[in-house]
Scaffold this active site. Structure first.
Site, PDB file in Angstrom:
ATOM      1  N   LYS A  43      -0.315   4.305   4.694  1.00 33.92           N
ATOM      2  CA  LYS A  43      -1.402   3.686   5.140  1.00 33.92           C
ATOM      3  C   LYS A  43      -0.081   3.535   6.215  1.00 33.92           C
ATOM      4  O   LYS A  43       0.979   3.334   6.546  1.00 33.92           O
ATOM      5  CB  LYS A  43      -1.367   2.876   4.610  1.00 33.92           C
ATOM      6  CG  LYS A  43      -2.414   1.013   5.125  1.00 33.92           C
ATOM      7  CD  LYS A  43      -2.256   0.502   4.495  1.00 33.92           C
ATOM      8  CE  LYS A  43      -3.382  -0.709   4.717  1.00 33.92           C
ATOM      9  NZ  LYS A  43      -4.424   0.000   5.864  1.00 33.92           N
TER      10      LYS A  43
ATOM     11  N   HIS B  86       0.713  -1.158  -0.066  1.00 35.24           N
ATOM     12  CA  HIS B  86      -0.334   0.015  -0.039  1.00 35.24           C
ATOM     13  C   HIS B  86       1.018   1.108  -0.190  1.00 35.24           C
ATOM     14  O   HIS B  86       1.490   1.149   0.096  1.00 35.24           O
ATOM     15  CB  HIS B  86      -0.934   0.028   1.103  1.00 35.24           C
ATOM     16  CG  HIS B  86      -2.353  -0.906   1.016  1.00 35.24           C
ATOM     17  ND1 HIS B  86      -1.762  -2.296   1.615  1.00 35.24           N
ATOM     18  CD2 HIS B  86      -2.743  -1.143   0.458  1.00 35.24           C
ATOM     19  CE1 HIS B  86      -3.241  -2.964   1.288  1.00 35.24           C
ATOM     20  NE2 HIS B  86      -4.385  -1.878   0.871  1.00 35.24           N
TER      21      HIS B  86
END
Ligand code: NAD
Length: 266
Positions: A158, A154
């Site tokens: 995040k 990600h």
């Protein structure tokens, strides 16, 4: 199907407006926002980033539930129980993508599902839900001679790891194997770990750049390896999945459903 969008000026709300407007089978019937939100009164088409459609965002959720066959809720957990009450009062199906639901919210969904169709899923992407079903099926057919590893990547912002979807994939693999994930998961490996233990489900987390979300489930055996990969490039996938769930409720009996029901994987 007449579809209403709760929280229509939110990040997902705007995506949902667009996904409904893009769908040939769905008709946008209205959108709700917090009464004091600056977007109340704004044209829903404009909020979606398209041209005006002649419908304004409303602070009055009751009117939207009354007009809609189904309402899609990607808002905040504190609103969910109230939306269930409105859905039951008006016989409106409810799609809930809002995450972070508490036990009381879950109980409200269960109760509402006795009267209207309720579809709820923490990830409404069609691809991710297919990946969950495939992971369960493959894990059920392979013995512990195939090591299961889950790799996710990600964007750099995040804050949690592994991702909720990676953990859901781990649970799907564990279910397929007939074991409990918490009893077999290896979340971190560092230093002198010793050889890989049979039957474990390993996780690896990558972070960087603007990656929306990538998940791979690896089944590594002696002499062959199966890899199932999903790559998300846009949050629109969650909105499209939610609209598909909304259309699927047409003619369904009351009940509590998930995306595996919508996709025929249950
Ligand atoms: P957001 O904060 O951008 O949007 C929430 C919207 O709800 C806001 O516009 C807010 O003003 C509105 N709202 C607040 N009170 C309201 C009220 N009383 N009536 C109507 N609207 C009200 O958040 P977001 O990024 O769009 O995410 C929303 C939810 O969806 C989160 O729980 C998120 O985790 C979840 N989500 C789920 C999926 C999935 O696939 N299930 C995917 C992405 C996000």
């Amino acid at each position: 199907m007449n579809i209403g969008i709760a929280g229509c000026a939110g990040r997902m709300g705007r995506m949902l407006l667009r996904a409904v407007l893009d769908s040939a089978e769905a008709t946008l019937i209205g959108g709700t926002e917090r009464e004091d939100h600056a977007a109340v009164g704004s044209d829903l088409g404009v909020l979606a980033g398209a041209g005006p459609v002649g419908l304004a965002a409303r602070g009055d959720a009751d009117a939207v539930f009354a007009a809609a066959d189904v309402v899609i809720d990607f808002t905040t957990p504190t609103l969910v129980a109230g939306h269930v009450r409105l859905a039951v009062a008006h016989g409106t199906a409810l799609i809930v993508g809002t995450t972070g639901l508490r036990a009381a919210d879950e109980a409200a969904l269960d109760e509402g599902a006795r009267h209207v169709p309720v579809v709820q899923a923490a990830n409404m992407s069609i691809g991710v839900n297919l990946l969950l079903g495939l992971t369960r099926q493959v894990a059920a057919r392979l013995d512990a001679g195939y090591d299961i590893e889950i790799v996710e990547m990600h964007h750099r912002h995040k804050v949690d790891a592994p991702s909720g979807t990676a953990l859901a994939l781990g649970r799907a693999a564990a279910e397929g194997r007939g074991v409990v994930l918490d009893a077999v998961s290896d979340r971190i490996r560092d230093g002198l770990t010793g050889p890989r233990r049979s039957g474990r489900i390993g996780f690896a987390t990558l972070r960087g750049g603007d990656v929306v979300g990538e998940h791979t489930v690896i089944f590594a055996g002696e002499g062959e390896r199966i890899e199932l990969t999903h790559r998300a490039t846009s949050r629109l996938i969650f909105a499209r999945g939610a609209v598909r769930a909304a259309l699927w409720t047409d003619g369904r009996p009351p009940g509590r459903y998930g995306m595996d029901d919508v996709l025929g994987l249950a």
